[in-house]
Design an enzyme around this catalytic site. Sequence first.
Site, PDB file in Angstrom:
ATOM      1  N   SER A  75       0.837  -1.199   0.000  1.00 22.26           N
ATOM      2  CA  SER A  75       0.000   0.000   0.000  1.00 22.26           C
ATOM      3  C   SER A  75       0.880   1.260   0.000  1.00 22.26           C
ATOM      4  O   SER A  75       1.738   1.410  -0.867  1.00 22.26           O
ATOM      5  CB  SER A  75      -0.954  -0.054   1.194  1.00 22.26           C
ATOM      6  OG  SER A  75      -2.073   0.763   1.003  1.00 22.26           O
ATOM      7  N   ASP A 199      -9.139  -6.303  -4.694  1.00 24.09           N
ATOM      8  CA  ASP A 199      -8.581  -5.167  -3.960  1.00 24.09           C
ATOM      9  C   ASP A 199      -9.450  -3.924  -4.153  1.00 24.09           C
ATOM     10  O   ASP A 199      -9.701  -3.494  -5.277  1.00 24.09           O
ATOM     11  CB  ASP A 199      -7.153  -4.898  -4.447  1.00 24.09           C
ATOM     12  CG  ASP A 199      -6.346  -4.058  -3.474  1.00 24.09           C
ATOM     13  OD1 ASP A 199      -6.930  -3.167  -2.830  1.00 24.09           O
ATOM     14  OD2 ASP A 199      -5.130  -4.285  -3.369  1.00 24.09           O
ATOM     15  N   HIS A 226      -7.104  -6.382  -0.399  1.00 25.50           N
ATOM     16  CA  HIS A 226      -5.924  -5.580  -0.139  1.00 25.50           C
ATOM     17  C   HIS A 226      -5.019  -6.182   0.934  1.00 25.50           C
ATOM     18  O   HIS A 226      -3.796  -6.027   0.884  1.00 25.50           O
ATOM     19  CB  HIS A 226      -6.366  -4.172   0.287  1.00 25.50           C
ATOM     20  CG  HIS A 226      -5.289  -3.140   0.241  1.00 25.50           C
ATOM     21  ND1 HIS A 226      -4.671  -2.754  -0.928  1.00 25.50           N
ATOM     22  CD2 HIS A 226      -4.703  -2.395   1.233  1.00 25.50           C
ATOM     23  CE1 HIS A 226      -3.768  -1.823  -0.673  1.00 25.50           C
ATOM     24  NE2 HIS A 226      -3.761  -1.591   0.632  1.00 25.50           N
TER      25      HIS A 226
END
Length: 257
Positions: A75, A199, A226
Amino acid sequence: MTRPTLVLLHGWGFSPSVWAPLRAALPEVEIHAPALPGHGELAAGDALGDPVATCEAIRAQLPPTLSRPVWAGWSLGGLIALELARRMPDTRGLMLLNSTPRFAAAPDWTHALPAAELADFQLALDGPRRRLHRRLAMLCARGTPEAASLAADLVSELEGTPATDQGLAAGLACLMERDQRACWQSSPGPVGACLAEGDALVPPAVAQDLRRLRPDARLAVLPGGHAQWWQDPAPVAAFINEFVAALEWSATHDGGG
């Protein structure tokens, strides 16, 4: 020849402890997991707004003898990994884990989050921290088979090592504004990206954009969301092991170390 050393960089709002499941699934890999500025126990949250200061803060947490690391970011950590790979000439490789060089959509970068969705996080940041934790955890868990239980685990993780207000604000600004496509395209050494089909924060279709910018990239799109690797780290661990093995093979056959 030395085995590649992996440096894991966590995501927005989290801390290095989030890597526990993945580290357990990679017993043969030497791993370091520094904290992003303003996250966990590391202060100076505003450093995230300065790429040079951020890189210095990360390197200060690593052994001074560390050389030729493989940077891997999840991320927000992916944006930082890209910057480190650009600034550190001894980079051995780079991996994005459910990450992208640019989170905000643009006319020439459509497989990304609309600006309005990122702006909503700013509103959440101005509200109760508990509400922000729940929203972030739910987005990270979306697309996984056990989304409710994963979200609950991630809320506990977020509350266990909270980020500072400065750290969250600076990190969100990175997600909204930072464009690291040039870093991905020109990063020295091999690059790879492991994405997820469900995601909610990094559209898996960005894989085609990553391939266009870097035809030699090692790419994988796995089931889940995610933070799928929190519940089931084996597929991501396999991707990392394959990436590391390819680096070792290349070093052996090229005569490098």
